[in-house]
Structure formats: C-alpha cells, structure tokens
Write an enzyme that holds these catalytic residues in place. Structure first.
Site, short mmCIF file in Angstrom:
data_model
loop_
_atom_site.label_atom_id
_atom_site.label_comp_id
_atom_site.label_asym_id
_atom_site.label_seq_id
_atom_site.Cartn_x
_atom_site.Cartn_y
_atom_site.Cartn_z
N CYS A 1 2.09 -53.28 13.93
CA CYS A 1 2.23 -54.73 13.84
C CYS A 1 1.31 -55.36 12.80
O CYS A 1 1.71 -56.31 12.12
CB CYS A 1 2.02 -55.38 15.21
SG CYS A 1 0.44 -55.01 15.99
N HIS B 1 -1.97 -56.60 19.70
CA HIS B 1 -0.79 -57.11 19.00
C HIS B 1 -1.28 -58.07 17.93
O HIS B 1 -2.36 -58.66 18.05
CB HIS B 1 0.16 -57.81 19.98
CG HIS B 1 1.51 -58.08 19.39
ND1 HIS B 1 2.29 -57.09 18.82
CD2 HIS B 1 2.21 -59.22 19.26
CE1 HIS B 1 3.42 -57.62 18.38
NE2 HIS B 1 3.39 -58.92 18.64
N ASP C 1 6.65 -63.44 14.79
CA ASP C 1 6.38 -62.21 15.52
C ASP C 1 7.62 -61.33 15.43
O ASP C 1 8.63 -61.59 16.08
CB ASP C 1 6.04 -62.52 16.98
CG ASP C 1 5.72 -61.27 17.80
OD1 ASP C 1 5.81 -60.14 17.27
OD2 ASP C 1 5.36 -61.44 18.98
#
Length: 180
Positions: A23, A79, A97
């Site tokens: 991520c 994250h 996201d």
C-alpha cells in the site's frame, strides 16, 4: 456537475497501478499520478499521506477489498492512504484508498465513518495510530527496501512488485556516484 464528481470522472481506479499488500508504494505512485494529471497540485501540497498502524501491528479497517467477510473488515498490520485537502468552498476533502471497496475517491467524513468507524468501541490492542506526512515531503523522502515484506527466514510474505524498490530523491544519484 460538482467538483468531486468531476474528479471521479477524470480519474478511475483502473488508471492506477495496484500491487496487493504494498500500500505505501501504491500510494507513492498514486500521489505522483494525482500531481502529474492535474487532479492535485503539481508539487503535492494539497496531499497528505496517512500511515495507520499500532504497536501490535493489528488495525481493523472496514470495506477492504482483501476481506472475505460481508462487512469487508481486515486486520492489517498497517495501511497507507492519501488524503487530498480540497480548497473549493463546500467540496469535501477526499481519501484515495486503492484497497477500499468504497467509492474512489471517497469524501473524508464518509471514509472515516465507514472504514475507521470511530464510534465502534475497540479493545486497546486494536487502537489505531495515525502518522500524517505532507505530500511534498513524502514524494521527496519516501523509500522502501521491502524488508518488512519478508518472513524471519527471508521468504516473501507477498510477491513483490516487478519494478525496483523506490528510493528517496537524490539517493540514487548519490549511490551511483559512490559506485562508479
């Protein structure tokens, strides 16, 4: 058409590369694309990169594509997302996201209420910490050697991207000078 609708129509999630479980690298390239496409300030001054984690490396987030559950909950070790601060009057700040099943991008308030769920009482070991890095600093200083993606014997936990690890601006040039 509102500004957030025009943002949604000008960039689609399929316009961004996504490597599962990487991520922070995904967000790095997302920020670069937002800047070069004109959706964000060219220098990234309206972007903020948010690292979400805790000491136990167990943070619950809802509406995640990697989930096998109906509510979309995943217990990530960490994250990373990008928040774009919008300047136009009543236009909401946006969360970008690539791992979320919510609209892309999502208004900050709905993303927080649906993904972070601050009203949901968590046990202390799942409390989340947020580290916010201004876009220009993140784009200039971010580097990943991917060490955190290997187990204790050196095997990949998740297959790495095919491109070389990201190095901070100027580091590659310095390294090349030292090697040559």
């Amino acid at each position: 058409m509102s500004t957030s609708e025009s943002v949604r129509s000008s960039l689609d999630i399929s316009d961004f590369d996504h490597i599962p479980y990487y991520c922070e690298e995904n967000v790095y390239f997302l920020c670069k694309k937002l800047c070069t496409s004109g959706v964000a300030d060219a220098g990234g001054s309206d972007l903020f990169v948010v690292f979400i984690s805790n000491e136990n490396k167990q943070i619950p987030l809802w509406h995640q594509k990697a989930s096998k559950r109906a509510d979309g909950i995943v217990l990530w070790d960490y994250h990373v997302v990008c928040i774009q601060k919008r300047r136009e009057g009543d236009t909401p700040h946006l969360v970008w996201d690539l791992d979320s099943s919510l609209p892309f991008p999502s208004p900050l308030t709905s993303y927080v209420s649906e993904t972070i769920r601050p009203s949901f009482q968590l046990f202390s070991e799942y409390q989340r910490f947020f580290r916010i890095v201004h876009g220009p600093i993140f784009l200039r200083c971010f580097a990943s050697d991917r060490r955190h993606m290997k187990d204790s014997v050196g095997n990949w936990i998740a297959e790495p991207p095919v491109y070389e690890p990201i190095v901070a601006e100027g580091v590659g040039q310095v390294r090349r000078r030292l090697v040559s």
